[in-house]
Design a protein around this motif. Structure first.
Motif, PDB file in Angstrom:
ATOM      1  N   ALA A   1       0.630  -1.203  -0.050  1.00 13.33           N
ATOM      2  CA  ALA A   1      -0.274  -0.020  -0.024  1.00 13.33           C
ATOM      3  C   ALA A   1       0.948   1.120  -0.042  1.00 13.33           C
ATOM      4  O   ALA A   1       0.512   2.380  -0.564  1.00 13.33           O
ATOM      5  CB  ALA A   1      -0.728  -0.099   1.193  1.00 13.33           C
ATOM      6  N   LEU A   2       2.087   1.268   0.539  1.00 14.47           N
ATOM      7  CA  LEU A   2       2.749   2.448   0.615  1.00 14.47           C
ATOM      8  C   LEU A   2       3.448   2.707  -0.772  1.00 14.47           C
ATOM      9  O   LEU A   2       4.000   3.956  -1.124  1.00 14.47           O
ATOM     10  CB  LEU A   2       3.902   1.974   1.833  1.00 14.47           C
ATOM     11  CG  LEU A   2       3.572   2.092   3.148  1.00 14.47           C
ATOM     12  CD1 LEU A   2       4.717   1.322   3.961  1.00 14.47           C
ATOM     13  CD2 LEU A   2       3.187   3.540   3.875  1.00 14.47           C
ATOM     14  N   THR A   3       3.604   1.689  -1.547  1.00 17.98           N
ATOM     15  CA  THR A   3       4.380   1.802  -2.975  1.00 17.98           C
ATOM     16  C   THR A   3       3.242   2.548  -3.780  1.00 17.98           C
ATOM     17  O   THR A   3       3.480   3.021  -4.838  1.00 17.98           O
ATOM     18  CB  THR A   3       4.609   0.591  -3.373  1.00 17.98           C
ATOM     19  OG1 THR A   3       3.680  -0.256  -3.620  1.00 17.98           O
ATOM     20  CG2 THR A   3       5.633  -0.160  -2.739  1.00 17.98           C
ATOM     21  N   LEU A   4       1.738   2.537  -3.450  1.00 17.75           N
ATOM     22  CA  LEU A   4       1.015   3.108  -4.143  1.00 17.75           C
ATOM     23  C   LEU A   4       0.443   4.579  -3.932  1.00 17.75           C
ATOM     24  O   LEU A   4      -0.106   5.499  -4.612  1.00 17.75           O
ATOM     25  CB  LEU A   4      -0.467   2.423  -4.033  1.00 17.75           C
ATOM     26  CG  LEU A   4      -0.266   0.940  -4.180  1.00 17.75           C
ATOM     27  CD1 LEU A   4      -1.608   0.243  -3.840  1.00 17.75           C
ATOM     28  CD2 LEU A   4      -0.304   0.751  -5.661  1.00 17.75           C
ATOM     29  N   LEU A   5       1.465   5.181  -2.828  1.00 22.67           N
ATOM     30  CA  LEU A   5       1.347   6.650  -2.609  1.00 22.67           C
ATOM     31  C   LEU A   5       2.008   7.282  -3.617  1.00 22.67           C
ATOM     32  O   LEU A   5       2.816   7.067  -4.258  1.00 22.67           O
ATOM     33  CB  LEU A   5       2.291   7.006  -1.138  1.00 22.67           C
ATOM     34  CG  LEU A   5       1.503   6.341  -0.011  1.00 22.67           C
ATOM     35  CD1 LEU A   5       2.328   6.305   1.155  1.00 22.67           C
ATOM     36  CD2 LEU A   5       0.182   7.034   0.205  1.00 22.67           C
ATOM     37  N   PRO A   6       1.411   8.820  -3.811  1.00 24.40           N
ATOM     38  CA  PRO A   6       2.011   9.611  -4.637  1.00 24.40           C
ATOM     39  C   PRO A   6       3.461  10.050  -4.381  1.00 24.40           C
ATOM     40  O   PRO A   6       4.004  10.050  -3.383  1.00 24.40           O
ATOM     41  CB  PRO A   6       1.216  11.205  -4.672  1.00 24.40           C
ATOM     42  CG  PRO A   6       0.033  10.499  -4.053  1.00 24.40           C
ATOM     43  CD  PRO A   6       0.309   9.431  -3.213  1.00 24.40           C
TER      44      PRO A   6
END
Length: 191
Positions: free
Chosen positions: A168-173
């Motif tokens: 999920a962290l890798t999906l942050l802008p």
């Protein structure tokens, strides 16, 4: 979905509890609801006096290898300062002066002063999280954090923590996975 939680914290869906989040964190969850796995992002209230990683992990039964630290850095080159976040497991330390500095193209890099980090993020010191950082900041994530089935990070305040899949962290802008960012203490820095 994440497996059962065996820690001593009551977890609730983070998107449903903005009172347990810093304003920028709550806003980011709402703005990125379409891309983030919201049911898997949970928040739990904790004692703010125990927000620092070692104390938190000891009190709440979370392994250091399940907890990630987010540090704000100031990278400087040609009179320009760029801010970024580095996220590594608590069992490691961020290779700020080597890998992060080179990746950001900086001549000089350092941890951002506490007051600066707090002002720029709108979050409390000791609770700064990658969720809700300014959109133009790079978020450098160690590969071990990205691969974690569940990791604990700050919520933007000292009185709670977020539990979420590393993915999920890798999906942050602005998120970038940077293998080798988290160095085992005592290991040589990358060249």
């Amino acid at each position: 979905m994440l497996g059962p939680v065996t820690v001593n914290v009551v977890l609730q869906p983070a998107a449903d509890h903005p009172e347990l989040l810093a304003a920028p964190t709550a806003k980011a969850l709402a703005e990125h609801a379409a891309t983030l796995p919201l049911p898997e992002i949970q928040v739990g209230a904790i004692d703010p006096a125990l927000a620092d990683t070692a104390a938190f992990c000891a009190e709440y039964g979370v392994g250091l290898d399940e907890s990630a630290n987010c540090v704000v850095v100031a990278a400087k080159r040609a009179g320009q300062t760029t801010y970024a976040a580095c996220l590594v497991l608590a069992t490691t330390r961020a290779d700020i002066n080597g890998l992060a500095r080179r990746h950001l193209g900086a001549r000089k890099i350092s941890f951002a002063p506490m007051d600066e980090a707090v002002e720029l993020t709108g979050m409390e010191y000791g609770g700064i999280t990658p969720v809700g950082l300014p959109a133009d900041w790079p978020i450098l994530i160690d590969a071990a954090v990205a691969a974690a089935p569940r990791v604990v990070v700050g919520s933007g305040i000292r009185g709670s923590k977020l539990w979420l899949p590393g993915l999920a962290l890798t999906l942050l802008p602005g998120a970038e996975v940077l293998p080798g960012l988290g160095m085992v203490p005592g290991a040589p820095a990358t060249q």
